[in-house]
Scaffold this active site. Structure first.
Site, short mmCIF file in Angstrom:
data_model
loop_
_atom_site.label_atom_id
_atom_site.label_comp_id
_atom_site.label_asym_id
_atom_site.label_seq_id
_atom_site.Cartn_x
_atom_site.Cartn_y
_atom_site.Cartn_z
N ARG A 1 40.29 -24.43 -22.59
CA ARG A 1 41.57 -24.05 -23.17
C ARG A 1 42.49 -23.61 -22.04
O ARG A 1 42.03 -23.15 -20.99
CB ARG A 1 41.40 -22.92 -24.18
CG ARG A 1 40.44 -23.26 -25.33
CD ARG A 1 40.18 -22.05 -26.21
NE ARG A 1 39.31 -22.37 -27.34
CZ ARG A 1 37.99 -22.25 -27.33
NH1 ARG A 1 37.38 -21.82 -26.22
NH2 ARG A 1 37.28 -22.55 -28.40
N LYS B 1 37.49 -17.80 -26.23
CA LYS B 1 37.83 -17.56 -27.63
C LYS B 1 36.64 -16.94 -28.34
O LYS B 1 35.50 -17.35 -28.15
CB LYS B 1 38.23 -18.88 -28.30
CG LYS B 1 38.85 -18.69 -29.68
CD LYS B 1 39.41 -19.99 -30.21
CE LYS B 1 40.08 -19.78 -31.55
NZ LYS B 1 40.66 -21.04 -32.08
N HIS C 1 46.01 -28.82 -25.03
CA HIS C 1 44.87 -28.97 -25.94
C HIS C 1 44.50 -30.44 -26.15
O HIS C 1 43.36 -30.74 -26.54
CB HIS C 1 45.19 -28.31 -27.29
CG HIS C 1 44.06 -27.50 -27.84
ND1 HIS C 1 43.64 -26.31 -27.29
CD2 HIS C 1 43.23 -27.74 -28.88
CE1 HIS C 1 42.61 -25.83 -27.98
NE2 HIS C 1 42.34 -26.69 -28.94
N ARG D 1 41.70 -31.29 -24.13
CA ARG D 1 40.48 -30.80 -24.75
C ARG D 1 39.99 -31.78 -25.82
O ARG D 1 38.79 -32.04 -25.93
CB ARG D 1 40.75 -29.41 -25.35
CG ARG D 1 39.57 -28.66 -25.87
CD ARG D 1 39.98 -27.19 -26.09
NE ARG D 1 39.06 -26.47 -26.92
CZ ARG D 1 37.91 -25.97 -26.49
NH1 ARG D 1 37.55 -26.13 -25.24
NH2 ARG D 1 37.12 -25.30 -27.31
N HIS E 1 32.86 -24.15 -29.05
CA HIS E 1 33.20 -24.07 -30.47
C HIS E 1 32.14 -23.27 -31.23
O HIS E 1 30.97 -23.23 -30.83
CB HIS E 1 33.29 -25.47 -31.08
CG HIS E 1 34.50 -26.24 -30.66
ND1 HIS E 1 34.52 -27.61 -30.50
CD2 HIS E 1 35.77 -25.81 -30.36
CE1 HIS E 1 35.72 -28.00 -30.13
NE2 HIS E 1 36.49 -26.93 -30.03
N TYR F 1 37.89 -32.47 -33.42
CA TYR F 1 38.49 -32.86 -32.14
C TYR F 1 38.27 -34.34 -31.84
O TYR F 1 38.75 -34.83 -30.82
CB TYR F 1 37.92 -32.02 -31.01
CG TYR F 1 38.52 -30.65 -30.92
CD1 TYR F 1 39.29 -30.27 -29.81
CD2 TYR F 1 38.35 -29.70 -31.92
CE1 TYR F 1 39.86 -29.01 -29.73
CE2 TYR F 1 38.91 -28.44 -31.85
CZ TYR F 1 39.66 -28.11 -30.75
OH TYR F 1 40.22 -26.86 -30.67
#
Length: 315
Positions: free
Chosen positions: A168, A193, A263, A266, A289, A298
């Site tokens: 990220r 995250k 993103h 990503r 994740h 994704y």
């Protein structure tokens, strides 16, 4: 026109007496987040407070412990009208977390809390956000860096990390020199995250870009990627996450490709690994994740991948 959020007198929801940081549920919640997530979630809490009080309170001056089901249910409706489903869901998640801290701090009655957070989910649209970058687009982006100036070396290293490790933008901005192992290509992602640490890895082709950058930056402790002033002067301090976005926008314009977000790198990372046959659990761990279901969102491989997949069936 968006309908107004009509509630009680806004003053009824404001803090009568300021709370210490240790007793303020919104502040306790924000302090539990990774540094890169705090600005976004603070903006969400401020927006919620303004909606609930017709603009008279923000996240710090709202008395979160006074919220009841009539407030939160009306807020859910307002968020659903004003924001995209994913954004509204994220804001409701922040609300629930703040109320959970209010419960833990004995600021709200357990029954009032359970009613206030008993809100239905906001269903997201099926249209996938963002896109994956093609190999031609990535090559065009890297070609904008002639590697003769410090800024080109830095930007090439930045894009190598985004493309090769799928981090990220806040995680990239937070990297320090000590977090990179030039021998193995390992990147220590600290407090990503969800406040979780993980180890990401760069492919060999990406490692060379970081080595070239470090040859200019030097091995002094501090931020791995740092701002560069006009004239090529380096400042050994961390870049902000927004700087990553601005760099990519500039490089996309130079490369003559469609605009994209950090993103999207990503999304490209996850899609390409899945397309290469890497199992989804491994991709989940590399991306940081919480579950494979998040990783599946994704996937931007498109129809061609599905067409190739069925060709493996034999009759």
């Amino acid at each position: 026109m968006r309908p107004p959020l009509v509630l009680d007198d806004p003053e009824d929801l404001s803090l009568g007496v300021p709370l210490s940081l240790a007793q303020h549920p919104a502040r306790v919640y924000l302090d539990s987040l990774a540094p890169g997530s705090r600005p976004t979630m603070k903006q969400s809490l401020d927006a919620i407070a303004r909606l609930l009080t017709s603009g008279q309170c923000d996240g710090d001056t709202l008395d979160w412990a006074k919220l009841r089901y009539r407030h939160t249910s009306a807020l859910r409706t307002a968020l659903k009208v004003r924001y995209a489903p994913a954004t509204a869901s994220k804001m409701l998640c922040a609300l629930r977390r703040v109320l959970k801290e209010a419960l833990r701090l004995d600021l709200i009655d357990p029954l009032d809390y359970s009613k206030a957070v008993d809100l239905g989910r906001i269903k997201e649209t099926r249209t996938l956000r963002g896109r994956a970058l093609s190999s031609e687009e990535i090559a065009a982006l890297m070609a904008t860096c002639d590697l003769a100036r410090p800024i080109d070396l830095r930007d090439a290293a930045l894009m190598a990390i985004l493309r090769g490790a799928g981090l990220r933008r806040a995680e990239v901005a937070a990297l320090a020199v000590r977090d990179f192992d030039p021998e193995t290509g390992a990147l220590a992602v600290r407090r990503g995250k969800g406040n979780k640490d993980r180890t990401a890895y760069l492919p060999s082709g990406a490692i060379s870009f970081l080595r070239a950058w470090l040859a200019v930056r030097g091995e002094a402790p501090g931020a791995l990627l740092c701002p560069i002033r006009k004239g090529g002067h380096l400042e050994i301090r961390a870049m902000c996450a927004d700087a990553v976005l601005k760099i990519l926008r500039r490089r996309a314009k130079q490369a003559g490709i469609e605009a994209f977000s950090p993103h999207d790198f990503r999304r490209t990372f996850c899609s390409d690994l899945l397309d290469a046959g890497v199992d989804i659990v491994t991709v989940q761990k590399l991306a940081g994740h919480a579950s494979p279901a998040t990783t599946a969102k994704y996937d931007r491989r498109g129809e061609e991948t599905k067409r190739r997949a069925v060709q493996k069936l034999r009759f």
